[in-house]
Design a protein around this motif. Structure first.
Motif, PDB file in Angstrom:
ATOM      1  N   ALA A  99       0.628  -0.974   0.439  1.00 57.07           N
ATOM      2  CA  ALA A  99      -0.045  -0.193  -0.134  1.00 57.07           C
ATOM      3  C   ALA A  99       1.151   0.997   0.141  1.00 57.07           C
ATOM      4  O   ALA A  99       2.030   1.445   0.325  1.00 57.07           O
ATOM      5  CB  ALA A  99      -0.895  -0.062   0.947  1.00 57.07           C
ATOM      6  N   TYR A 108      -3.166   0.743   7.764  1.00 54.13           N
ATOM      7  CA  TYR A 108      -3.436  -0.378   8.202  1.00 54.13           C
ATOM      8  C   TYR A 108      -2.391  -1.327   8.412  1.00 54.13           C
ATOM      9  O   TYR A 108      -2.620  -2.019   9.408  1.00 54.13           O
ATOM     10  CB  TYR A 108      -2.866  -0.968   6.440  1.00 54.13           C
ATOM     11  CG  TYR A 108      -3.498  -0.534   5.360  1.00 54.13           C
ATOM     12  CD1 TYR A 108      -4.334  -1.248   5.454  1.00 54.13           C
ATOM     13  CD2 TYR A 108      -3.990   0.752   4.058  1.00 54.13           C
ATOM     14  CE1 TYR A 108      -6.357  -0.359   4.384  1.00 54.13           C
ATOM     15  CE2 TYR A 108      -4.763   0.873   3.575  1.00 54.13           C
ATOM     16  CZ  TYR A 108      -5.952   0.172   3.400  1.00 54.13           C
ATOM     17  OH  TYR A 108      -6.315   0.475   2.523  1.00 54.13           O
ATOM     18  N   GLU A 111      -4.339  -2.282  11.981  1.00 56.96           N
ATOM     19  CA  GLU A 111      -5.348  -3.094  12.111  1.00 56.96           C
ATOM     20  C   GLU A 111      -4.080  -4.017  12.122  1.00 56.96           C
ATOM     21  O   GLU A 111      -4.680  -5.111  12.302  1.00 56.96           O
ATOM     22  CB  GLU A 111      -5.085  -2.492  10.950  1.00 56.96           C
ATOM     23  CG  GLU A 111      -6.613  -1.485  11.162  1.00 56.96           C
ATOM     24  CD  GLU A 111      -7.642  -1.594  12.503  1.00 56.96           C
ATOM     25  OE1 GLU A 111      -8.547  -2.638  12.306  1.00 56.96           O
ATOM     26  OE2 GLU A 111      -7.702  -0.289  13.116  1.00 56.96           O
ATOM     27  N   VAL A 144      -2.850  -2.295  -2.307  1.00 52.45           N
ATOM     28  CA  VAL A 144      -3.910  -0.704  -2.051  1.00 52.45           C
ATOM     29  C   VAL A 144      -3.083  -0.424  -3.445  1.00 52.45           C
ATOM     30  O   VAL A 144      -2.107   0.216  -3.571  1.00 52.45           O
ATOM     31  CB  VAL A 144      -4.668  -0.356  -0.978  1.00 52.45           C
ATOM     32  CG1 VAL A 144      -4.733   0.606  -1.032  1.00 52.45           C
ATOM     33  CG2 VAL A 144      -4.235  -1.514   0.335  1.00 52.45           C
ATOM     34  N   SER A 148      -8.227   1.771 -10.455  1.00 54.80           N
ATOM     35  CA  SER A 148      -8.767   0.347 -11.067  1.00 54.80           C
ATOM     36  C   SER A 148      -8.142   0.327 -12.472  1.00 54.80           C
ATOM     37  O   SER A 148      -8.456   1.314 -12.978  1.00 54.80           O
ATOM     38  CB  SER A 148     -10.395   0.568 -10.429  1.00 54.80           C
ATOM     39  OG  SER A 148     -10.615  -0.299 -10.173  1.00 54.80           O
ATOM     40  N   ARG A 158     -11.625  -5.069  -5.067  1.00 55.45           N
ATOM     41  CA  ARG A 158     -12.392  -4.341  -3.853  1.00 55.45           C
ATOM     42  C   ARG A 158     -12.389  -3.057  -4.131  1.00 55.45           C
ATOM     43  O   ARG A 158     -10.949  -2.436  -3.433  1.00 55.45           O
ATOM     44  CB  ARG A 158     -12.646  -5.282  -2.236  1.00 55.45           C
ATOM     45  CG  ARG A 158     -12.813  -7.522  -2.665  1.00 55.45           C
ATOM     46  CD  ARG A 158     -14.395  -6.674  -2.913  1.00 55.45           C
ATOM     47  NE  ARG A 158     -14.447  -8.232  -2.814  1.00 55.45           N
ATOM     48  CZ  ARG A 158     -14.195  -8.986  -3.498  1.00 55.45           C
ATOM     49  NH1 ARG A 158     -14.255  -8.636  -4.511  1.00 55.45           N
ATOM     50  NH2 ARG A 158     -15.545  -9.898  -3.078  1.00 55.45           N
ATOM     51  N   HIS A 159     -13.826  -1.816  -4.167  1.00 49.93           N
ATOM     52  CA  HIS A 159     -13.637  -0.455  -3.712  1.00 49.93           C
ATOM     53  C   HIS A 159     -13.373  -0.605  -2.319  1.00 49.93           C
ATOM     54  O   HIS A 159     -13.751  -1.279  -1.587  1.00 49.93           O
ATOM     55  CB  HIS A 159     -14.938   0.039  -4.878  1.00 49.93           C
ATOM     56  CG  HIS A 159     -14.452   1.456  -3.580  1.00 49.93           C
ATOM     57  ND1 HIS A 159     -13.800   2.799  -4.939  1.00 49.93           N
ATOM     58  CD2 HIS A 159     -15.036   2.126  -3.433  1.00 49.93           C
ATOM     59  CE1 HIS A 159     -14.366   3.770  -5.142  1.00 49.93           C
ATOM     60  NE2 HIS A 159     -14.811   3.423  -3.409  1.00 49.93           N
ATOM     61  N   VAL A 160     -12.313   0.430  -2.092  1.00 43.23           N
ATOM     62  CA  VAL A 160     -11.831   0.679  -0.117  1.00 43.23           C
ATOM     63  C   VAL A 160     -12.394   1.665   0.026  1.00 43.23           C
ATOM     64  O   VAL A 160     -12.786   1.854   0.847  1.00 43.23           O
ATOM     65  CB  VAL A 160     -10.266   0.734   0.088  1.00 43.23           C
ATOM     66  CG1 VAL A 160     -10.095   0.509   1.349  1.00 43.23           C
ATOM     67  CG2 VAL A 160     -10.326  -0.693  -0.375  1.00 43.23           C
ATOM     68  N   VAL A 161     -11.937   3.445  -0.963  1.00 45.83           N
ATOM     69  CA  VAL A 161     -12.427   4.307  -0.576  1.00 45.83           C
ATOM     70  C   VAL A 161     -12.258   5.118  -1.700  1.00 45.83           C
ATOM     71  O   VAL A 161     -11.767   4.552  -2.826  1.00 45.83           O
ATOM     72  CB  VAL A 161     -11.474   5.407   0.274  1.00 45.83           C
ATOM     73  CG1 VAL A 161     -10.000   5.383   0.214  1.00 45.83           C
ATOM     74  CG2 VAL A 161     -11.706   6.449   1.088  1.00 45.83           C
ATOM     75  N   SER A 162     -13.231   6.420  -1.869  1.00 46.99           N
ATOM     76  CA  SER A 162     -13.440   7.375  -2.895  1.00 46.99           C
ATOM     77  C   SER A 162     -12.785   8.723  -2.092  1.00 46.99           C
ATOM     78  O   SER A 162     -13.185   9.099  -1.054  1.00 46.99           O
ATOM     79  CB  SER A 162     -14.804   7.755  -3.519  1.00 46.99           C
ATOM     80  OG  SER A 162     -15.069   6.321  -4.187  1.00 46.99           O
TER      81      SER A 162
END
Length: 192
Positions: A99, A108, A111, A144, A148, A158-162
């Protein structure tokens, strides 16, 4: 105990080479930042040379550090395998996670560390930002990315954030070219 004989000091060195950051190393090793700094400073004092170029971020290993890493990493790996064998958890799963550095530091790393504590068989290796092409080449298991890819046939996306990226201009630029007030004004500005 001498730092040179301290396995944790060498582990702190190896992780800091990966992360380039004392704070992130501390998070990954579940230590406080001051302890990581002391471990690395102790190694430097005992071996007689600096291990990192510390006047820039992220830290980069010195040439001497790069020379000793191939001697240190197999030892760390061997002791890790010994620990796993003794703990009966030799079937650990390593997930290589890539990422942007800022996202790893802010979101990240903590987490993923907590996830590893809850699931001891799962470990994460934090890697710098990679492209989808590098992911497909096998350089990372999870990445990450900032955009896309058009062709998602070979990956699970998988979409994480805009988010939106603001445009900034320096006062000197605005003085030289004027402040755009309407969308039509933007046509006179190079790069906008």
């Amino acid at each position: 105990m001498k730092q040179k004989d301290n396995l944790l000091a060498w582990r702190a060195l190896a992780v800091t080479v990966e992360t380039g950051n004392i704070t992130q190393t501390a998070l990954l090793l579940d230590l406080d930042s001051a302890k990581v700094s002391r471990l690395i400073a102790g190694l430097e004092k005992e071996i007689g040379f600096e291990l990192f170029v510390k006047n820039r971020r992220p830290f980069i290993p010195t040439d001497r550090c790069r020379q000793i890493l191939p001697m240190v990493l197999p030892l760390l790996d061997g002791f890790s395998r010994l620990d796993e064998f003794c703990a009966g958890t030799a079937q650990k799963i390593l997930i290589r996670f890539s990422a942007p550095v800022e996202m790893t530091q802010q979101f990240y790393s903590q987490e993923l560390l907590q996830y590893s504590h809850l699931n001891p068989r799962i470990q994460f290796s934090m890697l710098p930002e990679m492209t989808v092409r590098e992911l497909l080449a096998g350089d990372s298991d999870v990445a990450v990315v900032n955009q896309s890819p058009a062709d998602q046939s070979e990956i699970v996306a998988r979409h994480v954030v805009s988010n939106s990226t603001p445009v900034f201009a320096s006062p000197q630029y605005l003085e030289a070219h004027g402040v755009p007030r309407t969308p039509e004004d933007l046509s006179r500005h190079v790069g906008l």
